[in-house]
Structure formats: C-alpha cells, structure tokens
Design an enzyme around this catalytic site. Structure first.
Site: not given
Ligand code: S3P
Length: 444
Positions: A29-30, A101, A129, A174, A176, A327, A354
């Site tokens: 997914k990422s 997110g 969030r 994080s 993200q 996750d 989350k």
């Molecule tokens: C993700 C980072 C994580 C993870 C999310 C996907 C990403 O979140 O929990 O499901 O794709 O960069 P955080 O950056 O909030 O920790």
C-alpha cells in the site's frame, strides 16, 4: 471512492481446524501510493505491476486524475499511468482521499509547490486525524496550508507557493510526515534535511532514487537537494510492486500460532524497515523462514515467507522496533493473546491516532473475546494464552486492520464470531476473505 455499501457490513468467522496453503498477498500500500503519485507527473506512460487495487489506492488515483493524469487497468491487473510531464490542473472539486492518511499527508506536501489550489479531504476517520504534524514543517518551507477542519484536521486547503529547503528534526517517527516534506522539498530552492527520532519506512527515499534523484540517507538523516519551482523532470518507467508485508502478517501470525498451520506467502515485500514483525515472531518462538528472491537494486526487496505452527511465547515490543511494525500491532496483539505468558507492547502512542484509536479498539475487542489485556497509555499488556470465547460481537470501528486481526483471532475460538463493520477491509486488502477461505477458514 466506493466502500461497497451494498454488501452486508458484518462477517461471521468460524474456528478453523487446519490452516494451510500458498498465497500471494496484494501489492504494498505504501509503495502503491508513492508510485501512483510520482508516475502521475512523470513524462510518458508508466507500467505498474502489482499496484494495490484497494479503495485507498484507487481514491489516490482518482485524485491524481482530477489533477490531470489518466490511468488504465488491464485485465491482467497491470496499471498504466499516463503522466502529465510535471504539470497539474487545478481540480474542479475537493479531492476525497477516503480513509487514507498516507494519501492526504503525502499529497499535501507534494502539491504545495505547484501553482494550483486544491482542497484535500476524506471520510470521518480521516477528518479526525492530526494534520498539524505536516502543516508545521511545510509552513516553515513557505507552503500555504490551511487546516479548515476543527482542531487541526482536514479538510486541508493547499495553495501553491515558493518553497525553500529547511532542516527539520521530527518530533514523531512518521514516514508519512517525512515523505510529505521530501515530496515538497523537490520543488523547493536549496537543501532539505530531515532528522528522524527513529528510522521509519524509507520507500519514498528509494523510489526517488529509482527515479534518478539524489537522496542521501545517513543513519537517521535524509538530505535532498531541491530543483526549484519547476521541480525535477521525472521519466515514466516500469514499476514492480511486491506484496504488502502488513497484509502478509495476518497469515504469518495465523499460521505461526495454529496447531496445524502451514502457510507459504509468495513475493512478500522485505524492505528492512518493514520486517520487524518477522523478528518479533522469531522471538516468540515461531517457525518462520524467509527466502529472499529480489535484492534492493532490482526494486524493493521481496521473497517468500514460510510459516508453520507451534506454541508461541510472550515478548516485549518497544522502542525503535515500533515504527517498523506499527501497522502490524493489532495482529501482534492477537499473537500475544495466543502465546504463553505475557506480551507487552509499549512506546506505541501513535496507535491512538491511526484509522481508529488502535490501543482502545484492540483492547476492547480482546476483552470481548475473554483475553486478559490491560490498556496502557502507550500500548497494552496481554496475558496469554487465552481461551478465546465468542459470546459477544467484535467491532472493527471502521478500522481495516482491527477487522482483519479479529477475523484471525476468530479462527482460534471455540464457536463462530461475528465482527461488525468489515467493509473497511477493502481499503487495504481486497480479497482478504477469499484468502482466508483458501487457507481453510470459513466465513459467512
Ligand atoms: C505509512 C506510514 C505509517 C503507517 C501507514 C503507512 C506510509 O504511518 O502507519 O499505514 O505509507 O508512509 P505514520 O507515518 O503515521 O507512522
């Protein structure tokens, strides 16, 4: 974005006598989010093999189409993305990123250096969030970001501005937030340096490198040189996305804890910043073997993971390990419930922000099933092994990973368990129920 509302939103999962088989889990997914975004502004047509065709990722593609790209999914499952050669259109409507997110945070940074204005929003969970964590560093870069929801939440209005590089020490670990800054940094003047409190997943860094951009990684420090307001010229290419280890983790744990468990998972992404779940399972005594097949320089590392059942024992999960299995914590809590002795999860306060407050929703569900669990501010303490009871009903609270974790726990109960709000599983793992059935489980 469609969450299949016509389908019943509950599932009843039966205990399962044997759990065995071979699976290929859907794409990461990422990585799908990052490739979807970057291919959309590249010059030419990118072919993406293994793109995750889930509600979250389709929502992102729809947003990119509203910004000018075009996508086409073949019958074989390959996705073709027609890039915009670095230009973006101002979207006519709000960009609805559903439950994701990753999409909203990364896209906010990504758009902040383009000469357009856009409003990014999502479902009720996404609109609750925290977004100040991206607004703060992006504003320091000169970005114009307005958080128009209550208490620093989405909808987010992004209006293109001239950006400058910054040095930023992140208060939370994080990926993200890091990625949002890195994507903005590409269109900034000067150098951006980010310092992480603990290393987090580094897909953005590696994907930018695969696109030929100079991103330096030195321990917890990432440096990227900006290309100014026109950004770098990105060229279309072929992408090969491996299976998502966060999806594979459900079956790793199901098989590892099952008396008659034997599961082979093919083409699992093995980015070293994502594999902490395997290390934890080894510590818990799991019989798990990894056969790496693809090294980093050929794309993201991937390989086969084979797991067979045994008696698990409790462990402590804490500190720098947390971001690398963030996750997987709901399903690791299930592993803890099935293991002998105490499992402690701490330093995981991020779980509270989350898709749901995962500490609370997981503890509540475990209690419903008779598991001895104590909720802590930054985690939980579980005493196992539990005799899993199914008198009550589990509830995902609309959180896909809670729904799937409870479905796995139900395989170990003595009677069928009904789980409320399971359609959210579509956000990350379409085909989850088919895979559960393929391995010998039963669901109505
Ligand atoms: C993700 C980072 C994580 C993870 C999310 C996907 C990403 O979140 O929990 O499901 O794709 O960069 P955080 O950056 O909030 O920790």
């Amino acid at each position: 974005m469609v969450l299949t509302l016509h389908k019943p939103d509950t599932a009843t999962v039966s205990p399962c006598a044997k759990l065995a088989g071979t699976l290929t889990v859907p794409g990461d997914k990422s990585i799908s989010h990052r490739v979807g975004m970057l291919a959309s502004v590249s010059k030419g047509i990118s072919r993406v093999h293994g793109f995750l065709n889930s509600a979250d990722c389709v929502g992102l593609l729809k947003a990119m189409e509203a910004l000018g790209s075009r996508t086409h999914l073949t019958r074989e499952g390959d996705l073709y993305i027609h890039g915009t050669s670095g230009k973006l259109l101002e979207p006519a409507t709000q960009l609805d990123l559903g439950n994701s997110g990753t999409a909203i945070r990364l896209l906010t940074g990504f758009l902040s250096g383009y000469d357009i204005s856009a409003v990014l929003t999502g479902d009720e969970s996404l609109r609750s969030r925290p977004m100040r964590r991206i607004e703060e560093p992006l504003s320091r870069m000169g970005a114009k970001i307005e958080l128009t929801g209550p208490k620093g939440c989405a909808p987010i209005r992004v209006t293109g501005a001239s950006l400058k590089g910054i040095e930023y020490e992140m208060p939370v670990a994080s990926a993200q937030v890091k990625s949002s800054i890195l994507l903005a940094a590409l269109r900034a003047e000067g150098v951006t340096t980010i310092i992480e409190p603990h290393p987090t997943r580094d897909h953005t860094e590696w994907i930018l490198r695969q696109l030929g951009l100079p991103v330096e990684i030195e321990g917890n420090k990432i440096t990227v040189e900006g290309f100014g307001p026109n950004g770098p010229e990105l060229h279309a290419r072929a992408w090969n996305i491996p299976g998502d280890i966060s999806s594979a983790a459900f079956w790793m744990i199901a098989a590892a804890a099952h008396r008659r468990g034997s599961v082979t998972l093919k083409n699992v992404g093995l980015n070293p910043r994502r594999t902490a779940v395997i290390e934890v399972l080894k510590r818990m005594g799991a019989k798990i073997k990894v056969y790496p097949e693809k090294k980093r320089d050929e794309g993201d590392p991937a390989g086969e993971v084979r797991v067979s059942g045994t008696k698990l024992k409790g462990t402590v999960i804490e500190g720098a390990e947390i971001p690398n299995l963030i996750d997987e914590i709901p399903i690791l809590a299930v592993a803890g419930a099935l293991a002998e002795g105490e499992t402690v999860i701490k330093d995981a306060k991020e779980l509270r922000v989350k898709e749901s407050d995962r500490i609370q929703t997981m503890c509540e569900n475990l209690k419903v099933m008779g598991v001895n669990v104590e909720e802590m501010e930054d985690g939980m303490r579980i005493s196992g092994p539990a005799r899993v009871q199914t008198g009550g009903m589990a509830d995902s609270y609309g959180d896909h990973r809670i729904a799937m974790a409870m479905a796995v726990l139900a395989l170990f109960s003595d009677a069928p368990l009904t789980i409320k709000h399971v359609n959210c599983i579509e956000t990350s793992y379409p085909g989850f129920w088919d895979d559960l059935i393929r391995l010998g489980g039963h669901v109505e």
